[in-house]
Scaffold this motif. Sequence first.
Motif, PDB file in Angstrom:
ATOM      1  N   GLU A   1      34.884 -65.325  -5.496  1.00  0.00           N
ATOM      2  CA  GLU A   1      36.034 -64.700  -5.168  1.00  0.00           C
ATOM      3  C   GLU A   1      36.319 -63.478  -5.360  1.00  0.00           C
ATOM      4  O   GLU A   1      37.071 -62.617  -4.695  1.00  0.00           O
TER       5      GLU A   1
ATOM      6  N   ALA B   1      37.962 -65.450   2.410  1.00  0.00           N
ATOM      7  CA  ALA B   1      38.747 -65.994   1.255  1.00  0.00           C
ATOM      8  C   ALA B   1      40.301 -66.452   1.647  1.00  0.00           C
ATOM      9  O   ALA B   1      40.359 -67.560   1.136  1.00  0.00           O
TER      10      ALA B   1
ATOM     11  N   ALA C   1      35.386 -59.559   3.692  1.00  0.00           N
ATOM     12  CA  ALA C   1      35.496 -60.797   3.214  1.00  0.00           C
ATOM     13  C   ALA C   1      36.902 -61.404   2.915  1.00  0.00           C
ATOM     14  O   ALA C   1      36.865 -62.471   2.479  1.00  0.00           O
ATOM     15  N   GLU C   2      37.963 -60.634   3.059  1.00  0.00           N
ATOM     16  CA  GLU C   2      39.153 -61.018   3.041  1.00  0.00           C
ATOM     17  C   GLU C   2      39.403 -62.134   3.701  1.00  0.00           C
ATOM     18  O   GLU C   2      40.171 -63.249   3.464  1.00  0.00           O
TER      19      GLU C   2
ATOM     20  N   TRP D   1      33.294 -71.576   1.209  1.00  0.00           N
ATOM     21  CA  TRP D   1      32.970 -70.118   1.325  1.00  0.00           C
ATOM     22  C   TRP D   1      31.355 -69.938   2.035  1.00  0.00           C
ATOM     23  O   TRP D   1      31.327 -68.761   2.862  1.00  0.00           O
TER      24      TRP D   1
ATOM     25  N   TYR E   1      27.342 -60.095   1.843  1.00  0.00           N
ATOM     26  CA  TYR E   1      28.409 -60.421   0.691  1.00  0.00           C
ATOM     27  C   TYR E   1      27.584 -60.411  -0.519  1.00  0.00           C
ATOM     28  O   TYR E   1      28.143 -59.926  -1.622  1.00  0.00           O
TER      29      TYR E   1
ATOM     30  N   GLU F   1      35.987 -60.262  -2.183  1.00  0.00           N
ATOM     31  CA  GLU F   1      36.845 -59.744  -0.999  1.00  0.00           C
ATOM     32  C   GLU F   1      37.298 -58.549  -1.779  1.00  0.00           C
ATOM     33  O   GLU F   1      37.706 -57.447  -1.080  1.00  0.00           O
TER      34      GLU F   1
END
Length: 606
Positions: free
Chosen positions: A76, A89, A85-86, A108, A121, A79
């Motif tokens: 988490e 999520a 990556a928002e 995820w 990521y 992001e």
Amino acid sequence: LAVKDPTAVERANLLNMAKLSIKGLIESALSFGRTLDSDYPPLQQFFVVMEHCLKHGLKVRKSFLSYNKTIWGPLELVEKLYPEAEEIAASVRDLPGLKTPLGRARAWLRLALMQKKMADYLRCLIIQRDLLSEFYEYHALMMEEEGAVIVGLLVGLNVIDANLCVKGEDLDSQVGVIDFSMYLKSDDDIGGKERNLQIAAILDQKNYVEELNRQLNSTVSSLHARVDSLEKSNTKLIEELAIAKNNIIKLQEENHQLRSENTLILMKTQHHLEATKVDVEAELQTYKHSRQGLDEMYNEARRQLREESQLRQEMENELVVQVSMKHEIELAMKLLEKDIHEKQDTLIGLRQQLDEVKAINMEMYQKLQVSEDAMKEKNEIIGRLEDKTNQINATMKQLEQRLQQAEKAQMEAEAEDEKLKQEYMNKSGSLQKEFSQKEEQLIQLETDLKIEKEWRQTLEDDLQKEKETVSHLRVETQEIINLKKEFLKLQEKNKQLKRICQDQEAALQELASKLSESKLKIEDIKEANKALQGQVWLKDKEATHCKLCEKEFSLSKRKHHCRNCGEIFCNACSDNELPLPSSPKPVRVCDSCHAILIQRCSSNVP
């Protein structure tokens, strides 16, 4: 044998399992087909291995009900480090079937694999070691070099296209167990090495094409942004050009209006100049009258200043005299105080002497009383002896000698008593005289003291008067200083008025010079107009010969026309030249009227 670190062994085993799972997934995907589903066993084993790698060294977090150990916390965090990556999520949080953090982490990982950005990521995550230290122990796989190696291996998964359905799967209750039977070697695997090399070459080409496609997409997007910016700037420039054209038209109209207004203003200024000339003459006369009055005021103020300065000098001299008198009075007061103290001391001494004299007097009086008592006793004894003489005649006869002797002794004693009385009386008289003299001296001293007190009172009154005069003089000096300041202000005002007068005189002189120049120019123009009224320029065809030499004009003999008399000469006859400061070359002058000659053009215009 050296004992190995169990955590290092765990990290090595997990790294080897990750290598095997990634290699097996890529090889099986190339043989089976590049698009994989969620039911594909090597893909499921890959997710199980990645889950074990992320769980290694994870810190246990306390919750309200029990201890919590999940990988959703570090995932988490991605992001915040990687803005792209928002979206993943947010979509994971919005999935309806997920209830546990482990299920969200598994969803995820699947979405990151489908985006082909899992390596990016996780690379952003392992770079931030200080943030990871909140979730992992120091010996965890993600905190060591093995984590960077796994991230590098994950880059090879970009050749795989995964089509996974995350919405319907039960990710919360899955059991993550590694199946080692899939990674054992077989004879078919040994025989398919050549085919794997070909597949690897194809995969490399695909990776190159995809990377090139990414770069082209980025350049295209930058070009689109540049085109948009250029279009916006072009539209802005067109609008600004239209506005500028409108402004130019408005300015031209304003220019015409200003020119017309300028002509009107010139006419008005000429009339105003004539009116101002009359006003200036009147103001000059009034200024002369006011200047005379100011000169008189200045002379009077100067005379008053001299008088005040003399008065001030006199007052200062008087003040010096009063100060010296004050010092003398203070000295006299000090001397008087000293004399009074000395006299008081002498008075006290005299009083003490008087008391001593009184004490001596009392002692002498007591001695006198004692001697009188003794005389009384002796008289009594004598009376008794006379009585006894009759009784003791016999004894008297015997004792006559003794009696005579006693009488002699008595006479001597009486004489001595009288002498003592006389001495006592003389001494008491002298003491009374001295006492009277002392009283007279005391009375005289008291009178002197009263006189000195009165004199001191008068001196204090005089001193008070002198203080009042000094304060009055100070007030007068302050008034003189204020008058001096006012006089300086008047001098400054006078200087300012003189400056204004000089400026006005200079302005009047400039106006007069300009008016005289303008009058001279107007007279010159009028004379030139009168001279030219009866004359008419000849036409170019009619003026064929010079007025002096009567030779025909040609290219070598050019025509020169006189402004004043209208005569036409050739350049050979008009040899008179005059140098002018405004022109670099000398000009030709007419022989008859000495006016400037101008060359005539073919259109009969000078």
